[in-house]
Design an enzyme around this catalytic site. Structure first.
Site, PDB file in Angstrom:
ATOM      1  N   ASP A  37       0.813 -22.958  36.267  1.00  0.00           N
ATOM      2  CA  ASP A  37      -0.237 -22.772  37.278  1.00  0.00           C
ATOM      3  C   ASP A  37      -0.568 -21.287  37.469  1.00  0.00           C
ATOM      4  O   ASP A  37       0.275 -20.417  37.222  1.00  0.00           O
ATOM      5  CB  ASP A  37       0.240 -23.378  38.618  1.00  0.00           C
ATOM      6  N   GLY A  38      -1.787 -21.030  37.906  1.00  0.00           N
ATOM      7  CA  GLY A  38      -2.188 -19.667  38.267  1.00  0.00           C
ATOM      8  C   GLY A  38      -3.091 -18.979  37.264  1.00  0.00           C
ATOM      9  O   GLY A  38      -3.357 -17.775  37.401  1.00  0.00           O
ATOM     10  N   GLY A  40      -6.322 -19.273  36.878  1.00  0.00           N
ATOM     11  CA  GLY A  40      -7.562 -18.840  37.528  1.00  0.00           C
ATOM     12  C   GLY A  40      -7.344 -17.582  38.348  1.00  0.00           C
ATOM     13  O   GLY A  40      -8.127 -16.619  38.280  1.00  0.00           O
ATOM     14  N   ARG A  41      -6.266 -17.578  39.119  1.00  0.00           N
ATOM     15  CA  ARG A  41      -5.988 -16.400  39.960  1.00  0.00           C
ATOM     16  C   ARG A  41      -5.630 -15.173  39.113  1.00  0.00           C
ATOM     17  O   ARG A  41      -5.966 -14.051  39.455  1.00  0.00           O
ATOM     18  CB  ARG A  41      -4.869 -16.720  40.964  1.00  0.00           C
ATOM     19  N   ARG A  50     -12.543 -17.442  35.277  1.00  0.00           N
ATOM     20  CA  ARG A  50     -11.340 -18.293  35.301  1.00  0.00           C
ATOM     21  C   ARG A  50     -10.914 -18.734  33.904  1.00  0.00           C
ATOM     22  O   ARG A  50      -9.722 -18.812  33.597  1.00  0.00           O
ATOM     23  CB  ARG A  50     -11.592 -19.542  36.165  1.00  0.00           C
ATOM     24  N   HIS A  54      -7.353 -19.295  31.422  1.00  0.00           N
ATOM     25  CA  HIS A  54      -6.878 -20.457  30.657  1.00  0.00           C
ATOM     26  C   HIS A  54      -6.576 -20.056  29.213  1.00  0.00           C
ATOM     27  O   HIS A  54      -5.615 -20.514  28.614  1.00  0.00           O
ATOM     28  CB  HIS A  54      -7.931 -21.571  30.680  1.00  0.00           C
ATOM     29  N   THR A  83      -4.839 -35.624  36.272  1.00  0.00           N
ATOM     30  CA  THR A  83      -5.937 -36.573  36.527  1.00  0.00           C
ATOM     31  C   THR A  83      -6.851 -36.049  37.632  1.00  0.00           C
ATOM     32  O   THR A  83      -7.986 -36.506  37.750  1.00  0.00           O
ATOM     33  CB  THR A  83      -5.377 -37.961  36.915  1.00  0.00           C
ATOM     34  N   LEU A 148      12.981 -29.570  18.964  1.00  0.00           N
ATOM     35  CA  LEU A 148      12.436 -29.636  20.320  1.00  0.00           C
ATOM     36  C   LEU A 148      11.160 -30.479  20.373  1.00  0.00           C
ATOM     37  O   LEU A 148      10.295 -30.374  19.496  1.00  0.00           O
ATOM     38  CB  LEU A 148      12.137 -28.222  20.823  1.00  0.00           C
ATOM     39  N   ARG A 205       7.719 -24.107  38.343  1.00  0.00           N
ATOM     40  CA  ARG A 205       6.293 -23.969  38.660  1.00  0.00           C
ATOM     41  C   ARG A 205       5.974 -22.494  38.851  1.00  0.00           C
ATOM     42  O   ARG A 205       6.663 -21.793  39.603  1.00  0.00           O
ATOM     43  CB  ARG A 205       5.890 -24.742  39.913  1.00  0.00           C
ATOM     44  N   GLU A 224      16.306 -30.173  39.349  1.00  0.00           N
ATOM     45  CA  GLU A 224      16.393 -28.887  40.052  1.00  0.00           C
ATOM     46  C   GLU A 224      15.013 -28.223  39.990  1.00  0.00           C
ATOM     47  O   GLU A 224      14.344 -28.262  38.958  1.00  0.00           O
ATOM     48  CB  GLU A 224      17.431 -27.986  39.377  1.00  0.00           C
TER      49      GLU A 224
END
Ligand code: IPE
Ligand code: IPE
Ligand code: MG
Length: 257
Positions: A37-38, A40-41, A50, A54, A83, A148, A205, A224
């Site tokens: 996440d983040g 865009g910021r 933005r 990505h 979604t 992996l 996150r 965790e």
């Protein structure tokens, strides 16, 4: 393998000046899930659109995959598109949907060299053909790899997954293939999209948000959780190793003592 992360290795291999952050290779989480996440910021902070965030975020995926691979993580699930992300402006959604056809041609050879297997968790319905083609091609090309598992959560939502699983269960009930008394946690898990994977041991996150955003709701029951303020494009191998090291210091009690 492992040469990148010498400073994180266990006591027999680490340099004398190592700190508490060292990784013990026999206690590496089997499944790590990441909410990337983040983007865009990160872009906004630099005066960029933005989508530039990505793009930069995409560039970070292989690096973190290799770090996870180096220490022996078995499954890395990356939340790439939820979604709920369809709510975003059309241009942004389109940009995101085009990333797989840039990512895979760029990275697939190195992923193959490292024995990485690509898979996807989410709904193919609704994805543009070019997105599907890119990801399905990568899945096909890596299907015999045994290292992996790089699992992209794409067009994925936890509540949708649970409802779809319950619908399948109700059908099996109707067909006489399921007896209600048989239902237990492991049978329920077998109706989830991740039925072939262990539950995540560790959830990371980025970007300072402290929520799940509909990610792996059933599977994260005893994972965790680890959060960082860093935006996804600036998330580093060092931060990843910090998360692993902290995971190793935690006591997982599962309700016991
Ligand atoms: C994460 O970054 C990528 C996706 C959700 C596809 P964001 O696009 O959510 O970035 P922020 O949270 O708006 O900064
Ligand atoms: C979660 O991030 C989805 C992905 C990282 C793909 P969001 O940016 O969509 O989550 P919210 O809207 O902040 O909860
Ligand atoms: Mg976000």
């Amino acid at each position: 393998m492992l040469k990148l992360f010498k400073k994180w290795l266990n006591p027999t291999r680490r340099p004398a000046n190592a700190t508490a952050g060292d990784i013990e290779l026999d206690k590496v989480p089997a499944h790590v899930a990441i909410i990337m996440d983040g983007n865009g910021r990160w872009a906004k902070q630099r005066g960029l659109p933005r989508v530039a965030g990505h793009h930069s975020g995409m560039k970070n995926v292989k690096k973190i995959t290799m770090a996870a691979n180096d220490i022996g993580v078995k499954v890395l699930t990356m939340y790439a598109f939820s979604t709920e992300n369809w709510k975003r402006p059309k241009e942004e959604v389109e940009f995101l949907m085009k990333l797989p056809q840039e990512f895979f041609p760029l990275e697939i050879e190195e992923l193959i060299q490292n024995n990485v297997r690509i898979r996807m968790t989410g709904w193919k319905d609704g994805l543009p053909d070019y997105t599907l083609k890119a990801i399905e091609g990568a899945i096909e090309r890596t299907k015999d790899n045994t290292g992996l598992i790089l699992n992209f959560a794409l067009n994925y939502g936890g509540r949708k997954e649970i409802i779809a699983g319950v619908q399948d269960m109700m059908k099996d009930l109707q067909n006489g293939n399921l007896n209600p008394d048989e239902l237990n946690e492991s049978l329920f898990s077998s109706y989830m999209l991740t039925s072939d994977l262990p539950d995540p041991d560790l959830l990371i996150r980025t970007s300072g948000e402290l929520r799940l955003s509909n990610f792996l709701l059933w599977q994260l029951a005893y994972s965790e959780l680890w959060f960082t303020d860093a935006y996804w494009p600036e998330f580093t191998e060092d931060l990843f190793m910090q998360a692993i090291a902290e995971y190793q210091r935690r006591a997982r009690r599962y309700g016991g003592i």
